[in-house]
Each structure stands twice: as structure tokens, then as C-alpha cells.
Design an enzyme around this catalytic site. Sequence first.
Site, PDB file in Angstrom:
ATOM      1  N   PRO A  32       0.811  -1.218   0.000  1.00  0.00           N
ATOM      2  CG  PRO A  32      -0.835  -1.584   1.592  1.00  0.00           C
ATOM      3  CD  PRO A  32       0.469  -2.116   1.104  1.00  0.00           C
ATOM      4  CD  GLU A  33       2.171   3.822  -3.822  1.00  0.00           C
ATOM      5  OE1 GLU A  33       2.810   4.815  -3.461  1.00  0.00           O
ATOM      6  OE2 GLU A  33       2.569   3.037  -4.701  1.00  0.00           O
ATOM      7  CE  LYS A  80       4.988   2.733   1.158  1.00  0.00           C
ATOM      8  NZ  LYS A  80       5.584   1.854   0.145  1.00  0.00           N
ATOM      9  NE  ARG A 121       8.670  -2.892  -5.329  1.00  0.00           N
ATOM     10  CZ  ARG A 121       8.234  -2.047  -4.371  1.00  0.00           C
ATOM     11  NH1 ARG A 121       8.988  -1.767  -3.324  1.00  0.00           N
ATOM     12  NH2 ARG A 121       7.055  -1.468  -4.485  1.00  0.00           N
TER      13      ARG A 121
END
Length: 276
Positions: free
Chosen positions: A2-3, A51, A264
Site C-alpha cells: 500500500p501507498e 505506511k 522493483r
Amino acid sequence: MPEGDSIWRAATRLNAALAEQVITASDFRVPRFATLNLEGWTMTEVVPRGKHLLMRLVGPADEEPGASRKPRELTIHSHLKMEGSWMVYPPGGRWTKPGHTARCVLRTASADAVGFSLGILEVVPTSEEDRIVGHLGPDLLGPDWDEEEALRRLQAEPDVPIGYALLDQRKLAGIGNIYRCEACFLSGIHPALPVVSVPDLAKTVNDAKRLLGENLGPGLRSTLGPRAMRPGYWVYGRARQPCRRCGTPIRRDVLAAPDGTEERDIYFCPRCQPRH
């Protein structure tokens, strides 16, 4: 993963449901805290930190004779990692996710909050929160955002690729893969460009901050601005699709950590974001 905007929305939703509510039952489905019972504790607030989610509680005053009656304070710390989520249901409401994935259940008179597939779940004294989130850089969505400190931390490692540095939560907290790709595009820089070569580092950081801030409300996430005909992204997840600015096919690649231990996905326009 999640951002920061997702965590901000989750904290807002949980805070609206639980703040100032007394816990009527708790169930921690992780071995370390399986016997912890928070019945009678009051949830004071739920706050995001990058986060991370911090659920702060105050316990009943100590009733033993001669005790100071000073309230005890605990924090439930959770991190969603890749698959986690917190859901709020009416009391006794049917869960929308499999029960075996529940890691924490908090019940009040007005709501049930359930944490599913949480990557991290622990309970610590509130006075020790700094031990678990103190390493984080300035929070782009936090009330204490400090642009100067965030830039200082980024510039402390000038040879690190900007696309990796933006994900380093020790430098600034809240940016995930979507917003690092989108911020790099809006700044016209390739994610592999070293921090020292970024022409306007403050612009890149503030692009990410603005995008996060524009996505705190309900609805689908979008980085295209309020005038866009429909939600969407400039480059993220759009490999081989035409760039919305120049028409060049968007490319997907991987960006490794400086030590090579992690890779990534990155998305970029080779024309709008030349590598050199």
C-alpha cells in the site's frame, strides 16, 4: 504494498469507527499476543505514520489500594505489507474476507474492526512508539512534514538512484512504487538517475506529495489531475501503451537496490524521461 494514501484512508476510517470507544472484546490471532485481553480499554485515536498504522489505547486506571491511578497506554502497531487490510463492520456483521486470514479483531458497542493478513502486528507501550517508527523520514502526509529534512536525507546518498531513494522510508515516508514512477515522470527524470543528477529534487518530492494529497478522498486513485476525463496513471502499469504526452510506448523495467538485494518494477517514457 500500500501507498501512503491508502494507509491515511484506512487510519481515517478506523479512527471514525473506534476513537473514544471502549473495547468490549479483543482477539489477537498471533502467538505472541494470543493471551492479550484489551477488554475495557479505550481507543483514543488511530493515526498513520508513513505506511504504518498506530492504534493508541488507554487502559482502565489501576484500582489497587494506594495506586496512582495513572492510565496505562498501549499502541497496536500494524503494517499491511503486500496483502493486509483493515475492515470495519457493524457489530456482528459478516466478514467479507476469509476468517482464517484474520489476525486481529477489536469489538466495540458500535463496530467491529478486523485486520486481515497483516504483515506486522504487535502491541507496544505507547511510550515506545519511537522504537518502531522513529527511523522513518518525514511523512509526506503528516502534520509535521519537513521538506528540508527530507531533501537532506535524500542528498546524503547522492549516488543512489532516485527511483530507489524515493522508496526508502528512512528518507521520507509514504511513497510506494506507483507514486515514485509517477513523480519521476512528472519531473521528466529516469528512475535510475542518481539523486545528485536530479535537476530539481524539491520538485520531484513535491510532485509525489501533491499526488498523494490529491488521492485522500473516495474513488479510484488517479494521478492525471482533476480535469482528466477518467482516472488513470501517466506511466505506472502502462507498459507498451502510448505515453499520454508524446505517444512513445511506455517501457517497463526493473530497478535494483544499490546492494542488488531487491528489484522493483519501474515504468517510464524513454522520450520524456531519458536516462542520460
